[in-house]
Design an enzyme around this catalytic site. Structure first.
Site: not given
Ligand code: FAD
Ligand code: DHB
Length: 396
Positions: A80, A208, A300, A304, A391
């Site tokens: 991704h 998200y 979550p 990580k 990220y």
């Protein structure tokens, strides 16, 4: 009735726990010629069936590559280059690759675990599954021990070091005197209700979702298997969420495009996870070294947890390898090296959690601040870069 005594066993490093931290450490040590036994309280099947994380940072992928266990990951993992943020009517793509030159790979924790277990078995290393009453002792001396019961017999492993890779509820951290450890904790007043289903994911990239009804996350495990989460109250129970109710609530929180594209179907797993930030310092007490969830927990949001377990054991394996080559200073530095990266991931996971969840006590002011921050993120390349850097994972 007395308990039979198993033959005492000796190894260099006794690893407690066969989650990602324990299994990865086992392979890293095995590759360096260091002998390690893993002691796990659950069965192999139980460990493999736990549905957990799904996003791997490049650092984690590189570790798996170095260990020669990335073949299936490269064949089946989904690379991704971006993630999406959704808020009401709109969506913003964060161009991970364009902003950082790096990406993430979607490949389930269950698959990572399976690949590592297979490699461990192929290499002939010992894992004791279904060990009962596991305890750790004498780690303030040069001869620590791991004890357990199995098949009616008491067993005793003598070792140079114990690696506590036994997760948040494990025995290792709890065996360290409280006066020798400082803990930091935040418990969030909500949970994540997760559903796994054999349906086509709603989007090619993770979404998200900020929504006034609460956070949602659209993730996946493969082109035909989706993983969705919605923020829920901690008072709720899974039985109160039949599939139809889950899909309706998820759909309400999605943007118009995702509402249209959502494919629903029967759930094949459904569970509620609480959210917590936690760090125990230091991560070493004598010859007991903690790694992964045994030492720290992140909420979550941001994926990580598994990746931190991987960076911890990277540092820990380097320190142990240096020790066996005659340089013991690296072991002294393990805890501070690992904690420096852990706290940055704690900050990022806390930030993403606070940005995207409905905070019951924050009221309309809190919501306005969240919306302003999302608007800033949408309009600022610098803000997007900061998010993307964290990220994809900060460097080791
Ligand atoms: P664990 O995976 O917890 O492994 C510890 C092992 O030790 C287990 O196999 C356990 O059975 C064993 N053990 C425990 N006690 C003992 C004992 N006394 N003796 C011997 N063995 C013992 N992270 C994400 O990034 N995204 C997610 O969606 C996500 N979802 C999660 C959902 C849940 C319910 C949980 C609990 C965690 C989730 N995480 C997620 C976090 C991520 O899965 C963990 O950070 C990761 O598993 C940490 O690996 P670990 O090896 O340190 O610990
Ligand atoms: C998943 C979990 C996460 O916590 C996250 O941030 C991204 C993906 C998942 O389970 O797929």
């Amino acid at each position: 009735m007395s308990t039979a005594l198993g033959k005492p066993v000796r190894t260099q490093v006794a690893i407690v726990g066969s989650g990602p931290a324990g299994l990865l450490l086992g392979q890293l040590l095995h590759k360096a010629g260091i002998d390690a036994i893993i002691v796990e309280q659950r069965s192999r099947e139980y460990v493999l069936e736990r549905i957990r994380a799904g996003v791997l940072e490049q650092g984690t992928v590189e570790t798996l590559e170095r260990l020669g266990v990335a073949k299936r990951l490269h064949a089946e993992g989904l690379v991704h280059d971006g993630v999406q943020l959704s808020f009401g009517e709109g969506r913003q793509r964060i161009d991970l690759k364009g902003l950082t030159g790096r990406n993430v790979v979607v490949y389930g924790q269950t698959e990572v675990t399976r690949d590592l277990m297979d490699a461990r078995e192929a290499g002939g290393a010992t894992t004791v599954y279904e060990a009962e009453d596991v305890s750790v002792a004498d780690f303030d001396s040069n001869q620590p021990r791991v004890r357990y019961h199995k098949d009616g017999a008491a067993h005793d492993i003598q070792c140079d070091f114990i690696a506590g890779c036994d997760g948040f509820h494990g025995v290792c951290r709890q065996s360290i005197p409280a006066s020798s450890m400082q803990t930091y904790e935040r418990v969030y007043p909500f949970g994540w209700l997760g559903v796994l289903s054999d349906t086509k994911p709603v989007s090619e990239e993770l979404i998200y979702v900020w929504h006034e009804r609460g956070f949602a996350l659209c993730s996946m495990r493969s082109p035909t298997r989706s993983r969705y989460y919605i923020q829920c109250s901690l008072a709720e129970r899974v039985e109160e969420w039949p599939d139809q109710r889950f899909w309706e609530e998820l759909r309400r929180r999605l943007d118009p495009q995702a509402k249209r594209d959502l494919v629903t179907g029967p759930s094949i797993e459904k569970s509620i996870a609480p959210l917590r930030s936690f760090v125990a310092e230091p991560m070493r007490f004598g010859r007991l070294l903690l790694a992964g969830d045994a030492a720290h927990i992140v909420p979550p949001t941001g994926a990580k947890g598994l990746n931190l377990a991987a960076s911890d054991v990277h540092y820990l394996s380097e320190a142990l390898i240096a020790y066996y080559r005659g340089a013991s200073e690296e072991l002294n530095a393990y805890s501070s090296r690992a904690l420096s990266r852990i706290w940055k991931a704690e900050r990022f996971s806390w930030w993403m959690t606070m940005l995207l969840h409905r905070l019951p006590d924050d009221g309309p002011f809190g919501q306005k601040i969240q919306q302003a921050e999302i608007a800033y993120l949408c309009g600022s390349r610098a803000a997007q870069t900061a998010m993307a850097e964290n990220y994809v994972g900060l460097p080791y």
